[in-house]
Scaffold this motif. Structure first.
Motif, short mmCIF file in Angstrom:
data_model
loop_
_atom_site.label_atom_id
_atom_site.label_comp_id
_atom_site.label_asym_id
_atom_site.label_seq_id
_atom_site.Cartn_x
_atom_site.Cartn_y
_atom_site.Cartn_z
N SER A 25 0.82 -1.39 -0.14
CA SER A 25 0.22 -0.13 0.08
C SER A 25 0.87 0.98 0.21
O SER A 25 2.15 1.15 0.74
N ASN A 26 0.41 2.34 -0.75
CA ASN A 26 0.63 3.63 -0.63
C ASN A 26 0.16 4.69 0.40
O ASN A 26 0.30 5.84 -0.10
N PHE A 27 -0.84 4.42 0.89
CA PHE A 27 -2.03 5.42 1.63
C PHE A 27 -1.89 6.21 2.33
O PHE A 27 -0.55 5.85 3.03
N ALA A 28 -1.96 7.60 1.76
CA ALA A 28 -1.24 8.80 2.36
C ALA A 28 0.37 9.09 2.77
O ALA A 28 0.35 9.66 3.69
N ALA A 29 0.79 8.50 1.96
CA ALA A 29 2.28 8.41 1.53
C ALA A 29 2.97 9.73 1.19
O ALA A 29 1.82 10.64 0.50
N LYS A 30 3.79 10.23 2.54
CA LYS A 30 4.50 11.69 2.06
C LYS A 30 4.90 12.10 0.64
O LYS A 30 5.31 11.13 -0.09
N PRO A 31 4.82 12.87 -0.01
CA PRO A 31 5.10 13.41 -0.99
C PRO A 31 6.64 12.92 -1.30
O PRO A 31 7.39 13.38 -0.07
#
Length: 574
Positions: free
Chosen positions: A548-554
């Protein structure tokens, strides 16, 4: 308990008009010309969709309930959605979400960060102490249940002292001021923003304080395993400590003491100078949450579940009485009281009192030694005490909530793989005489999980202002069983609690990959639903193989637990 009479004809007409306008608005958006209500997942679908398609989408057959004969307050204010496995928060058309407070974001004046693995959310209107109910500004409390060592420090096998410290600072509770600005909620820097973590000084209160069970301790370090919780009528948070024993090995050398954890801890979000208190009179076990109410005689009652297979349901009744005008006195109410365990076989509450219950005095271990020598011993191992007096082992009692209109108590029994119950159920009970301090109750099954109903493993519960039930699921540890075949990612469901559709599940939201949605809470006006997105991507093998990459920081692919705000609700009439 207060019963609410039927609304006046004028109010009923207003409510019916309100709900019908809502449904018309949403269905028009989709070009639909009518609805049918599905059983199984009980989904409101346009009549232009065939019964076969509806059954395929929702796991069962379709019934045809005339919405004109149904109380509009019990109809879901959305068109339900089919299962899904996308790496996002999936919502019905007309609804949207945005992130509010994610792990790692600085939110205090002294540079502290939001903790890891969000769970329970407490909504405290910013004007609560003045009698207000603001729906645009609040102190939110966010529980942080545990850490994923892969994401917090990176080493899952050999933690360094620095990594252990980082993990200890990532659990506990965040107190966060938020404000609605335009269409979104924003974090506001405030002196009351703070972290309570595994290093915070916390006072023990009640019968276990200073006892041999806690090695004489009166002041302990930290609150961990912060799962769900509750809010008191006097405006404090009750954060519940659940899975606390595993840290003894994980945090070796840190001074962590497991017996100092596993309690209900009270925190005042409005008063940072008030030291948090562990309420030992409420017992030590794997606390999921506590549902607090005030009984007819003014005593405070709290319902709690022990979240493990073949564990019990409990009730705490305070000795003192609630004073609506003396908040300082109320903050001591949970220091003393009586703890009971539920016997579902005969619908009774059994008192866990060493001096009054001979079964506790006579209880022996397998080698013939006395299990308990004092009330402190009884409370420090409430699970053993409960089973010794005939408490009923049930299927993972997670969230417990009290219906705002009827006063009935709803219990989410998540599952029990020991007995092949992979799907779980929701039960409800009513106290004798509608008195929350009663020692007898009558219970029944409200909803059963499985392919025929469309949901599995009920977890956190919340009621909307009309008394409809919203539930999120906890299938995260059951990835290899048949649930995934029909359920998809963890989801949120709507249930009417009255009328012909009571107990039928309507799928409202679907969480990201590997995630649970936890701690749902509505703003007072019902226009915002806050939800925690916990452990997205938890089953990832490594930082190079993230699920998952949910809500990852830029600039980063690492998923982040986060609090989100769901918008699109029109709000409820008072």
């Amino acid at each position: 308990m207060t019963h609410h009479s039927s609304p006046s004809p004028a109010r009923a007409a207003l409510e019916q008009s309100f709900w019908h306008r809502l449904l018309d608005r949403q269905l028009t958006r989709r070009g639909a010309i009518g609805t049918a209500v599905a059983t199984a997942a009980a989904v409101a679908l346009p009549v232009t969709i065939s019964s076969a398609e509806a059954a395929a989408n929702n796991g069962g057959p379709v019934s045809t309930v005339d919405p004109n004969t149904v109380n509009p307050r019990t109809l879901p204010p959305f068109r339900a959605i089919p299962t899904g496995q996308a790496d996002t928060l999936t919502l019905p058309t007309g609804f949207r979400f945005h992130t509010v407070a994610s792990w790692g974001e600085v939110f205090t004046l002294d540079g502290r960060e939001i903790g890891f693995n969000h769970d329970f959310i407490g909504y405290f209107p910013i004007d609560l102490l003045e009698g207000g109910k603001s729906s645009t500004e609040a102190l939110l409390t966010i529980n942080h249940e545990y850490v994923n060592a892969l994401f917090v420090g990176g080493d899952t096998q050999n933690r360094t002292p620095a990594q252990i410290e980082a993990e200890m600072k990532a659990v506990g509770v965040s107190v966060v001021r938020v404000r609605k600005e335009g269409r979104e909620w924003k974090v506001v820097m405030d002196a009351r923003n703070r972290r309570i973590d595994a290093l915070t000084d916390i006072e023990l209160t009640g019968p276990v304080r200073g006892s041999a069970a806690v090695k004489g301790a009166t002041l302990v370090k930290g609150s961990v395993g912060n799962c769900s919780g509750g809010q008191t009528p006097w405006g404090t948070l009750l954060t519940c400590e659940e899975n606390v024993d595993g840290y003894q090995a994980a945090w070796a050398g840190s001074g962590y003491e497991a017996m100092h954890q596993g309690w209900v801890t009270e925190i005042d979000p409005f008063d940072a100078a008030w030291m948090p208190k562990k309420r030992t009179a409420m017992g030590r076990f794997r606390h999921e949450n506590v549902a607090i109410t005030v009984a007819k005689d003014g005593r405070v009652v709290g319902y709690m579940g022990d979240d493990m297979q073949d564990a019990c349901v409990y009730k705490f009744v305070s000795r003192g009485k609630y004073n609506p005008i003396n908040r300082a006195t109320n903050r001591d109410l949970l220091t003393e009281g009586d703890l009971y365990v539920a016997n579902f076989g005969n619908g009774s509450w059994v008192l866990l009192d060493y001096d009054k219950n001979k079964k506790l005095q006579d209880a022996k271990s397998t080698d013939g030694k006395a299990l308990f020598a004092s009330q402190a011993d009884v409370l420090a191992d409430a699970r053993a005490s409960a089973l010794a007096v005939g408490g009923t082992p049930v299927d993972r009692p997670e969230d417990i909530e009290i219906h705002p209109k009827t006063g009935e108590v709803y219990v989410a029994l998540t599952n029990n793989a020991k007995h092949g119950n992979y799907f779980g159920q929701i039960v409800k009970f009513r106290e004798t005489g509608d008195d929350w301090t009663a020692t007898n109750f009558l219970w029944e099954v409200f909803a059963v999980g499985g392919p025929q109903s469309g949901f599995a493993s009920p977890d956190n519960l919340v009621f909307d202002p009309y008394g409809n039930l919203w539930m999120v699921t906890d299938n995260s540890d059951l990835a290899t069983n048949p649930i995934k075949g029909y359920h998809g990612n963890n989801a949120m469901f709507f249930f009417a609690t009255e009328g012909p559709n009571a107990g039928q599940a309507h799928r409202f939201a679907i969480g990201p990959v590997d995630a649970e949605m936890t701690g749902p809470v509505f703003s007072p006006d019902g226009k915002t639903l806050f939800v925690s997105i916990q452990h997205p991507g938890e089953d990832s093998e490594s930082l190079e193989k993230l699920r998952s990459n949910f809500a990852a920081k830029p600039g980063s692919n690492v998923p982040r637990p986060t609090l989100v705000a769901i918008e699109g609700f029109p709000g409820w009439r008072a």
